[in-house]
Design an enzyme around this catalytic site. Structure first.
Site, mmCIF file in Angstrom:
data_model
loop_
_atom_site.group_PDB
_atom_site.id
_atom_site.type_symbol
_atom_site.label_atom_id
_atom_site.label_comp_id
_atom_site.label_asym_id
_atom_site.label_seq_id
_atom_site.Cartn_x
_atom_site.Cartn_y
_atom_site.Cartn_z
ATOM 1 C CB VAL A 115 21.885 2.778 -33.461
ATOM 2 C CG1 VAL A 115 21.761 1.878 -32.249
ATOM 3 C CG2 VAL A 115 20.508 3.255 -33.926
ATOM 4 C CE LYS A 139 34.875 17.077 -28.413
ATOM 5 N NZ LYS A 139 35.229 15.666 -28.634
#
Length: 346
Positions: free
Chosen positions: A177, A80
């Site tokens: 979202v 990462k």
């Protein structure tokens, strides 16, 4: 100009820090384990409070990528990169070009891709300086596949916990979202689910509200919403001794990385009778999609088939958890460690 510092981190094969005061960023790349292949993991950009917080994040995230890639049976290790900066105060193109130089510095031992606050356009800038970047000119945005993988994980969880095949009529509370959580909401709405959503970014709520009907709650209320499924799709560490006692759901399955603050929190969920879909099993769709472009022509249909297999992986985890009477996160860890050879971690 980038300056590089090698860091000695027990349990990790390689951790490097990059400082570039001229552009205005500090970055870290961590390679946790590359026994199965080169380390693949996205680039997260965040305005961290401290260097220590950024380093902690890259270590946790790279370890998670090892487990994710192994459990998905990909020929890839875990790595990462994180960048500590304020994107509003830097030259974005210059930043990602220098990040490309940083990735190139590792000589192919790490492959980057987009992640939180890094986009496909940013990866184009990275690719000007290194070939060790995925998604550009091939698989593209991995978010649709991540969302589809979580959808498959939810289907498996509902089948196991609720003993039903369809999702129609179920209530899903989604925390976050944005790119992935929003796409997940759309998939669930097509299955006639009731969607309850929260997000710290009003623009995400507004954009999703133009596409589907949803109910909005404040971010701090999402943990105590009565629902069938709680889907964490934002940042990690949100399942802990403070939040788990208030959950009013039967299933937790979402796209966020490192959802459990500690491994013991998986046991706390289990003792409450809440079925937990281990995050790196559920959210592997994006990296599965990326894997379908490495060393081969990209095949979208193949990526969809392999992402759909997440459903069977989860069902196997749940079966073993029931047989062994162990929390699902620990069962998933054991499965992944057998696949990547935990004893080989430096």
């Amino acid at each position: 100009m980038n300056t590089y510092t090698e860091l000695d981190m027990p349990g990790y094969q390689e951790v490097v820090r990059c400082d570039n005061p001229e552009v205005g960023f500090t970055a870290w790349i961590a390679v946790h384990n590359s026994h199965r292949g080169p380390a693949l993991g996205g680039c997260r950009v965040w305005c961290y409070d401290s260097d220590e917080a950024a380093l902690t994040d890259v270590l946790r995230l790279s370890r998670g990528m090892t487990y994710k890639n192994a459990l998905a049976r990909l020929p890839l290790g875990g790595g990462k990169s994180v960048v500590r900066t304020d994107l509003l105060r830097v030259d974005r193109v210059a930043l990602f070009e220098e990040l490309g130089n940083f990735v190139e510095h590792l000589g192919g031992r790490y492959i980057t891709a987009e992640d939180v606050n890094s986009t496909l356009s940013d990866m184009v800038a990275v690719k000007r300086r290194t070939s060790h970047v995925a998604t550009v000119g091939a698989s593209g945005n991995p978010s649709p596949f991540t969302a589809y993988g979580v959808y498959c994980a939810i289907r498996a969880s509902v089948r196991h916990k609720l003993q039903r095949e369809g999702l129609d009529g179920l209530t899903v509370a989604i925390q976050g979202v944005g790119e992935t959580g929003g796409r997940l909401a759309e998939l669930l709405k097509k299955d006639h689910c009731r969607i309850i959503a929260s997000d710290i970014n009003p623009a995400h709520i507004e954009a999703l509200g133009k596409k589907i009907d949803l109910e909005l709650v404040r971010p701090e209320e999402i943990y105590t919403v009565a629902c069938d499924i709680f889907a964490p799709c934002a940042l990690g560490g949100i399942l802990n001794s403070r939040t788990i006692p208030g959950l009013l759901c039967q299933i937790v399955a979402g796209s966020a990385n490192n959802q459990l603050q500690t491994e013991e929190d998986g046991d706390l969920l289990s003792r409450r009778g809440i079925l937990y879909a281990p995050d790196y099993a559920a959210n592997a769709g994006g990296v599965i999609n990326i894997s379908c472009e490495i060393d081969q022509p990209y095949d979208e249909k193949l990526a969809m088939r392999r992402t759909a297999a997440i459903e069977q992986t989860l069902l196997e985890i749940y079966r073993l958890a029931d047989e062994q009477k162990r929390p699902t996160n620990l069962v998933a860890n054991t499965m992944a460690e057998e696949l990547f050879g935990a004893s080989l971690v430096c």
